[in-house]
Scaffold this active site. Structure first.
Site, PDB file in Angstrom:
ATOM      1  N   ASP A  12       0.817  -1.213   0.000  1.00 36.72           N
ATOM      2  CA  ASP A  12       0.000   0.000   0.000  1.00 36.72           C
ATOM      3  C   ASP A  12       0.858   1.274   0.000  1.00 36.72           C
ATOM      4  O   ASP A  12       2.091   1.216  -0.012  1.00 36.72           O
ATOM      5  CB  ASP A  12      -0.933  -0.058   1.231  1.00 36.72           C
ATOM      6  CG  ASP A  12      -2.270   0.612   1.002  1.00 36.72           C
ATOM      7  OD1 ASP A  12      -2.374   1.453   0.109  1.00 36.72           O
ATOM      8  OD2 ASP A  12      -3.220   0.296   1.751  1.00 36.72           O
ATOM      9  N   ASN A  31      -0.999   1.529  -5.000  1.00 34.32           N
ATOM     10  CA  ASN A  31      -0.788   2.973  -4.821  1.00 34.32           C
ATOM     11  C   ASN A  31      -1.822   3.778  -5.598  1.00 34.32           C
ATOM     12  O   ASN A  31      -1.560   4.898  -6.007  1.00 34.32           O
ATOM     13  CB  ASN A  31       0.648   3.385  -5.154  1.00 34.32           C
ATOM     14  CG  ASN A  31       0.912   3.273  -6.611  1.00 34.32           C
ATOM     15  OD1 ASN A  31       0.322   2.429  -7.270  1.00 34.32           O
ATOM     16  ND2 ASN A  31       1.767   4.121  -7.147  1.00 34.32           N
ATOM     17  N   TRP A  32      -2.990   3.171  -5.748  1.00 36.64           N
ATOM     18  CA  TRP A  32      -4.193   3.871  -6.225  1.00 36.64           C
ATOM     19  C   TRP A  32      -3.982   4.574  -7.573  1.00 36.64           C
ATOM     20  O   TRP A  32      -4.605   5.602  -7.841  1.00 36.64           O
ATOM     21  CB  TRP A  32      -4.684   4.880  -5.168  1.00 36.64           C
ATOM     22  CG  TRP A  32      -4.520   4.431  -3.751  1.00 36.64           C
ATOM     23  CD1 TRP A  32      -5.010   3.285  -3.213  1.00 36.64           C
ATOM     24  CD2 TRP A  32      -3.837   5.107  -2.681  1.00 36.64           C
ATOM     25  NE1 TRP A  32      -4.666   3.188  -1.885  1.00 36.64           N
ATOM     26  CE2 TRP A  32      -3.944   4.304  -1.534  1.00 36.64           C
ATOM     27  CE3 TRP A  32      -3.141   6.303  -2.597  1.00 36.64           C
ATOM     28  CZ2 TRP A  32      -3.381   4.664  -0.311  1.00 36.64           C
ATOM     29  CZ3 TRP A  32      -2.579   6.663  -1.378  1.00 36.64           C
ATOM     30  CH2 TRP A  32      -2.699   5.845  -0.262  1.00 36.64           C
ATOM     31  N   GLY A  33      -3.079   4.082  -8.392  1.00 40.57           N
ATOM     32  CA  GLY A  33      -2.855   4.692  -9.711  1.00 40.57           C
ATOM     33  C   GLY A  33      -2.056   5.976  -9.674  1.00 40.57           C
ATOM     34  O   GLY A  33      -1.848   6.617 -10.703  1.00 40.57           O
ATOM     35  N   ASP A  58     -10.133   3.678  -3.162  1.00 41.86           N
ATOM     36  CA  ASP A  58     -10.860   2.499  -2.672  1.00 41.86           C
ATOM     37  C   ASP A  58     -12.262   2.416  -3.258  1.00 41.86           C
ATOM     38  O   ASP A  58     -12.917   3.427  -3.506  1.00 41.86           O
ATOM     39  CB  ASP A  58     -10.962   2.559  -1.149  1.00 41.86           C
ATOM     40  CG  ASP A  58      -9.623   2.340  -0.496  1.00 41.86           C
ATOM     41  OD1 ASP A  58      -8.601   2.311  -1.206  1.00 41.86           O
ATOM     42  OD2 ASP A  58      -9.598   2.191   0.741  1.00 41.86           O
TER      43      ASP A  58
HETATM   44  C1  GAL Z   1      -6.134   1.392   1.463  1.00 40.31           C
HETATM   45  C2  GAL Z   1      -6.314   0.340   0.406  1.00 40.31           C
HETATM   46  C3  GAL Z   1      -7.428  -0.561   0.851  1.00 40.31           C
HETATM   47  C4  GAL Z   1      -7.078  -1.179   2.184  1.00 40.31           C
HETATM   48  C5  GAL Z   1      -6.790  -0.088   3.207  1.00 40.31           C
HETATM   49  C6  GAL Z   1      -6.278  -0.649   4.500  1.00 40.31           C
HETATM   50  O1  GAL Z   1      -5.106   2.232   1.114  1.00 40.31           O
HETATM   51  O2  GAL Z   1      -6.588   0.949  -0.810  1.00 40.31           O
HETATM   52  O3  GAL Z   1      -7.667  -1.549  -0.123  1.00 40.31           O
HETATM   53  O4  GAL Z   1      -5.963  -2.001   2.034  1.00 40.31           O
HETATM   54  O5  GAL Z   1      -5.829   0.811   2.703  1.00 40.31           O
HETATM   55  O6  GAL Z   1      -6.032   0.363   5.439  1.00 40.31           O
END
Ligand code: GAL
Length: 572
Positions: free
Chosen positions: A253, A320-322, A343
């Protein structure tokens, strides 16, 4: 610690960000009569005429039945030995392999004809990461409220419900599995002793003993998104710890990034949607900026190297969300899949806190689907099937598009409580088989923009018409983004791989029913927010197209960068 509590600790949105209700973009409802897409204007073009399906001849002679049994027997053997079940691979096989491959194809044809399940081909040795991963992940189901017990229940259910047989074989722990401090002597991460009384290794062993694979979560920053210790600066030790525990999959992440690791520029995919999220700061980068050399990329390269050093095969899933256009450098970072957006949340459209409904995600996906192929997959986040108040049609759309886009299929609902109708969606064998196709790795691509046939971007109505190739034939996905049931249509000329005046058998992959033979075009009803998934074959089930598909014609008309909305300042 409750999930709510953990969630509230996160600091994704800038202070003063508008409330979820202000942020969401409600979808405009349009009258059905004004929204039907235009069938090709050419008067001479064939219309969506449909021949009446022939009543199948269902009387079998004893000899035929004996033959079917024999073929099925050979095929049963073959399904456990043959490398894949497609005609193209068959042409490359020799000797016994060819015999076995032929038997497998025959078996599948027989099984299809009499309605038995066929086994999707699994990647073979040396093909690690070739296909999108499938399994279970805890985040969408439990947030931080996790325990060994919940993972063992998930594992047992994957087996009991027949999901593992379809390929769902990872059991992945998400955030919140450790204590808040590293071990003062060894520096290692410490499993929470209440949640995991036998340690993570104990849980991993139990998952492995069930024949399943085991995944864990880490973060390329100073703390995870739920504020547990993270791995920046500890990559070698953490990767080794996970390898020692028997980890097969790492979701890595992007929270807790210290200022010293921030890039001078930013790229957030959510900006593309017109919503600013101050996640890592910094102005927009020039269009030609080389993100593969960014500090952002470097944080993920470090974990790639650390995993390599352990010598253990671990599926590396970037989360890393793109940001920083990670789709451009994630393969270089050793990742087999990479998150493309923030998310997910189980709702059709708009946004809730830092999470997003399906439409914004699909909208972005439709322009970036080309980055996916074997060994590298855009990840549009984990499945929400079974969660929230989705309608059945919305659940079908979510699963069909995630499967079609070749996103990882990680179930995110408590499997001991799943309703039969949602389970049936996850178990749609032919849609799963598209996602796991052993020969064609590419994602579906839009061939028509539905609501906006002239290739213009629409914030609430993503592309509605997609197609892609599988070993079975040409697959067409038709989504209805409207709030009312609508008739949708397309001509064969619009679909790469179909002949303009061709005649094709069409099967509905949701109902499993053959719809009959179509000439030149298809027209049909699509429920509000539903997605039809149609398989096109030549008469007799033959594949309509040999070799790689041409790109949908519409992609050549205008470079997409000139039409999608750019963030403030007009730069990417
Ligand atoms: C976000 C991630 C989620 C989940 C979450 C956990 O950054 O996109 O899928 O893993 O963290 O805190």
């Amino acid at each position: 610690m409750s999930s709510q509590h953990d969630a509230s600790l996160r600091h994704r949105s800038p202070p003063g960000a508008s409330s979820p209700s202000q942020q969401s973009a409600p979808m405009a409802t349009q009258a059905a009569g004004t929204t039907s897409p235009k069938v090709a204007a050419d008067e001479k073009a064939p219309t969506a005429t449909k021949s009446l399906p022939q009543t199948p001849n269902t009387s079998f002679s004893p000899l035929t039945i004996a033959g079917l049994f024999l073929l099925s027997f050979i095929g049963f053997y073959a399904t456990f030995t043959a490398p894949s079940d497609d005609v193209e691979s068959l042409s490359k096989m020799k000797g016994v392999d060819k015999l076995v491959g032929t038997a497998l194809l025959l078996n599948n044809a027989v099984a299809n004809a009499i309605g038995l399940p066929t086994r999707p081909a699994k990647p073979q040795k040396g093909e690690f990461g070739k296909l999108p991963p499938m399994g279970f992940n805890s985040w969408n189901a439990f947030r931080c409220d996790i325990s060994e017990e919940k993972f063992l229940v998930a594992a047992d259910k994957l087996l009991e419900l027949g999901l593992e047989k379809l390929g769902y074989d990872y059991v992945n722990i998400d955030d919140c599995w450790s204590t808040h401090e590293r071990d003062p002597n060894t520096g290692r991460l410490v499993p929470d002793p209440i949640k995991f009384p036998d340690g993570i290794k104990g849980t991993a062993d139990k998952i492995h003993s069930r024949g399943l694979k085991f995944g864990i979560y880490g973060t390329a920053g100073e703390e995870t998104c739920a504020h547990y210790p993270a791995s920046l600066g500890h990559e070698t030790l953490d990767a080794q710890t996970w390898a020692d525990w028997g980890v097969d999959f790492l979701k890595y992440d992007n929270c807790g990034v210290p200022d010293s690791w921030k890039d001078p520029y930013s790229y957030y995919p959510e900006d593309w949607y017109g919503t600013y999220e101050n996640q890592t700061g910094g102005p927009a980068a020039p269009l030609d900026y080389d993100w593969s050399k960014s500090l952002q990329a470097e944080r993920f390269y470090r974990m790639r190297d650390a995993i390599k050093k352990t010598g253990r095969e671990m599926y590396y899933s970037l989360c890393n969300w793109g940001h920083g256009h990670s789709e451009r450098w994630a393969r270089q970072a050793g990742a087999a899949s990479w998150r493309m957006w923030g998310d997910i949340v189980p709702q059709w459209e708009g946004k809730k806190e830092w999470s997003w409904g399906f439409m914004p995600i699909v909208n972005y996906a439709s322009f970036f689907a080309e980055y996916t192929d074997f060994y590298g997959h855009n990840d549009f986040d984990m499945l929400e099937v079974g969660n929230g108040n989705l309608t059945d049609a919305e659940t079908r759309t979510h699963f069909a598009l995630w499967a079609g886009l070749k996103s990882p299929l990680l179930i995110g609902t408590p499997l001991d409580q799943i309703e039969a109708k949602d389970l049936a969606v996850l178990k749609n064998k032919e849609i799963v088989a598209f996602n796991q196709d052993p020969v064609y790795g590419a994602s579906i691509l839009p061939f028509k923009w539905g609501i906006n046939p002239a290739w213009t971007w629409n914030q609430t109505h993503p592309a509605e018409f997609y197609s892609g190739q599988s070993v079975k034939g040409i697959n067409v996905f038709v989504m209805n983004t409207l709030d009312v049931s609508t008739t949708k249509s397309f001509t064969f000329e619009e679909v790469p791989g179909l002949r303009k005046y061709g005649e094709y058998e069409v099967k509905d992959l949701w109902t499993g029913k053959k719809l009959g033979v179509y000439h030149g075009a298809w027209r049909g009803e699509v429920e509000a927010h539903d997605t039809r998934v149609l398989l096109f074959t030549e008469k007799g089930g033959k594949h309509p197209h040999k070799g790689k598909l041409p790109k949908p014609a519409i992609w050549k008309k205008k470079p997409i960068s000139t039409v999608w909305p750019l963030p403030k300042g007009g730069k990417e």
